[in-house]
Design an enzyme around this catalytic site. Structure first.
Site, mmCIF file in Angstrom:
data_model
loop_
_atom_site.group_PDB
_atom_site.id
_atom_site.type_symbol
_atom_site.label_atom_id
_atom_site.label_comp_id
_atom_site.label_asym_id
_atom_site.label_seq_id
_atom_site.Cartn_x
_atom_site.Cartn_y
_atom_site.Cartn_z
ATOM 1 N N CYS A 195 8.469 -4.399 4.515
ATOM 2 C CA CYS A 195 7.477 -3.794 5.069
ATOM 3 C C CYS A 195 6.931 -3.585 6.274
ATOM 4 O O CYS A 195 6.571 -4.681 7.430
ATOM 5 C CB CYS A 195 6.186 -3.871 4.305
ATOM 6 S SG CYS A 195 4.599 -1.950 4.348
ATOM 7 N N TYR A 227 8.494 7.793 7.224
ATOM 8 C CA TYR A 227 7.955 8.484 6.379
ATOM 9 C C TYR A 227 8.104 9.744 5.737
ATOM 10 O O TYR A 227 8.092 10.214 4.670
ATOM 11 C CB TYR A 227 6.829 7.874 5.956
ATOM 12 C CG TYR A 227 6.437 6.556 5.739
ATOM 13 C CD1 TYR A 227 7.432 5.573 4.361
ATOM 14 C CD2 TYR A 227 7.031 5.378 6.209
ATOM 15 C CE1 TYR A 227 7.732 3.744 4.211
ATOM 16 C CE2 TYR A 227 7.307 4.650 6.960
ATOM 17 C CZ TYR A 227 7.519 3.036 4.870
ATOM 18 O OH TYR A 227 7.677 1.746 5.275
ATOM 19 N N THR A 246 -1.607 -2.143 -1.287
ATOM 20 C CA THR A 246 -0.408 -1.669 -0.203
ATOM 21 C C THR A 246 -1.171 -3.652 0.328
ATOM 22 O O THR A 246 -1.675 -4.390 0.762
ATOM 23 C CB THR A 246 -1.578 -1.576 1.059
ATOM 24 O OG1 THR A 246 -2.769 -1.291 1.460
ATOM 25 C CG2 THR A 246 -1.344 0.566 0.515
ATOM 26 N N VAL A 247 0.303 -3.660 1.433
ATOM 27 C CA VAL A 247 0.346 -4.745 2.243
ATOM 28 C C VAL A 247 0.499 -4.381 4.134
ATOM 29 O O VAL A 247 0.736 -3.218 3.993
ATOM 30 C CB VAL A 247 1.618 -5.729 2.709
ATOM 31 C CG1 VAL A 247 1.119 -6.180 0.535
ATOM 32 C CG2 VAL A 247 2.952 -4.614 1.907
ATOM 33 N N TRP A 259 2.829 -4.586 -5.843
ATOM 34 C CA TRP A 259 3.023 -5.601 -5.033
ATOM 35 C C TRP A 259 3.380 -6.808 -5.691
ATOM 36 O O TRP A 259 2.501 -7.009 -6.598
ATOM 37 C CB TRP A 259 3.179 -5.434 -3.649
ATOM 38 C CG TRP A 259 3.483 -4.992 -2.403
ATOM 39 C CD1 TRP A 259 2.802 -3.779 -2.418
ATOM 40 C CD2 TRP A 259 4.290 -4.448 -2.360
ATOM 41 N NE1 TRP A 259 2.562 -3.018 -1.291
ATOM 42 C CE2 TRP A 259 4.400 -3.640 -1.459
ATOM 43 C CE3 TRP A 259 5.712 -5.309 -1.589
ATOM 44 C CZ2 TRP A 259 5.247 -3.156 0.018
ATOM 45 C CZ3 TRP A 259 6.812 -4.696 -0.999
ATOM 46 C CH2 TRP A 259 6.061 -3.934 -0.130
#
Length: 329
Positions: A42, A173, A109-110, A75
C-alpha cells in the site's frame, strides 16, 4: 473531487485522531506504546514506513506488516507464523478496529497505529500520521534525523502535496476504479497533466521543495515507484510508463537508491496485492511476472543538480533484519 458519473470516491478514514506530544489528545506520544501496522503493497502505508525509518523511530514504534492479500474481513497477517501478528496476536486488522469500536463499519485501512496494551486502533489518519512523526515524535528521533517538514518550507510543501494528491496519489485509483469512460478519461487527463508539470518542476531541481528530501518527495515517490508494476497496466494509466518519462524516472531512481526508500520497497508484494485482490479489475487473479525492476539501480545523474538528500542530517543505518525486504542486487 470530480462529480462525473462513475468516478471513484475515496472514503474518509474512520479513526483520524492524532497522537500528540502536548497531551491534548487522549493518545499521547509514548515510546513503545504503539505498533504501526502497515503493508508493503500500500502506498499510503509505505510512506509511513519510509518516514519512520528516515527519522529513526524503529525503537519507539514497532512495525507489523499485513500481507498483500486480504478479503472482506480486512487486511490479514498471513505472512506471520500462525497467520497472526506476533505482538498484537490478531489474525485480521479489523479486530483492532472493532476493539476500539465494536460497531465500526468504515474502511479498515493501513497504516494504522494500534495501542499495544489495549489492542485498539488509535488512529488511521494517514494524512497526518507522517507529519506527526516529524513534528510530534521529535524526542524519539535518531541523532542525525533529517527535517522532512522544515518550518520555513511548510507552506510550500503543503501546497505541492495538495497539487498532486487528487490527480496523482489518488488519481491512479480514480483511473483504475472508474466505472464509466468519461470518469476514466477525466482522471487519466488530470493524472498525466500533473505528471507533466511535475516533470517540468523537477527538470532543474533535485527535490520538490528546497534542496533536501521532504514530506512532499515521500508522498509523490510512493506512487511513482508503483507506476510500472501496477498502475500502468492494472489501472490503465498507460499513456507512458515511468521508464518513458525521463525526468520522473531519474528522480524515482535517485530516491530508490537513497536509504529509506528502495530498502523498504517490495515489488512482489505490490503486484500480489493489486493483481490478486482487485477481482473486479483482474478476475483471474493472475499476477504478472514483469516488469524488470533492475533498472532502479542504474545511474540517475541527479546528483549533478546539487542538493543534500538529508539536509543537515545523516542517512539512516542498516535496515533491521526482521524488516528487510528482498534486494534487487
Amino acid at each position: 473531487m470530480s462529480s462525473t458519473a462513475g468516478s471513484f470516491e475515496r472514503e474518509p478514514v474512520g479513526m483520524d485522531e492524532r497522537i500528540l506530544a502536548d497531551g491534548s489528545s487522549r493518545w499521547p506520544v509514548e515510546a513503545g506504546r504503539y505498533r504501526l501496522v502497515a503493508a508493503r503493497a500500500c502506498p499510503w502505508a509505505h510512506r509511513s514506513v519510509i518516514v519512520r525509518r528516515l527519522l529513526g523511530l524503529e525503537s519507539a514504534i514497532s512495525l507489523g506488516i499485513a500481507g498483500p492479500l486480504h478479503d472482506e474481513r480486512s487486511w490479514r497477517f498471513h505472512l506471520d507464523p500462525g497467520d497472526r501478528d506476533p505482538v498484537l496476536g490478531i489474525e485480521y486488522l479489523g479486530e483492532a478496529y472493532r476493539a476500539a469500536d465494536p460497531d465500526f463499519d468504515a474502511g479498515i485501512t493501513v497504516p494504522a497505529l494500534v495501542d499495544v496494551a489495549s489492542g485498539k486502533v488509535a488512529t488511521n489518519g494517514f494524512q497526518d500520521l507522517t507529519l506527526d512523526f516529524s513534528t510530534q515524535w521529535t524526542a524519539h528521533h535518531r541523532d542525525g534525523a533529517p527535517d522532512l517538514y522544515p518550518e520555513e518550507h511548510r507552506a510550500e510543501i503543503d501546497e505541492v502535496i495538495a497539487s498532486f494528491y487528487d490527480s496523482v496519489n489518488n488519481g491512479v485509483y480514480r483511473c483504475g476504479f472508474a466505472s464509466t469512460q468519461d470518469a476514466y478519461a477525466e482522471a487519466y487527463g488530470e493524472l498525466f497533466d500533473r505528471l507533466d508539470s511535475l516533470s517540468e518542476r523537477l527538470a532543474d531541481r533535485r527535490y520538490l521543495v528546497g534542496d533536501s528530501i521532504t514530506e512532499a518527495d515521500v508522498r509523490l515517490w510512493v506512487t511513482l515507484v508503483r507506476f510500472d508494476a501496477a498502475y500502468h497496466g492494472h489501472f490503465k494509466c498507460n499513456r507512458q510508463k515511468l521508464t518513458e518519462m525521463p525526468v520522473l524516472w531519474a528522480y524515482t531512481r535517485d530516491l530508490f537508491q537513497t536509504p529509506g526508500f528502495g530498502d523498504t520497497t517490495d515489488f512482489e508484494q505490490i503486484k500480489q496485492h493489486y493483481y490478486g485482490v482487485h477481482h473486479t479489475i483482474n478476475p483471474s487473479g493472475v499476477v504478472p511476472l514483469g516488469p524488470d525492476v533492475s533498472g532502479f539501480l542504474t545511474p540517475h545523474g541527479r546528483a549533478d543538480l546539487g542538493g543534500r538528500p538529508f539536509g543537515d542530517g545523516t542517512p539512516p543505518g542498516p535496515v533491521a533484519g526482521s524488516e528487510r525486504v528482498p534486494s534487487l542486487t
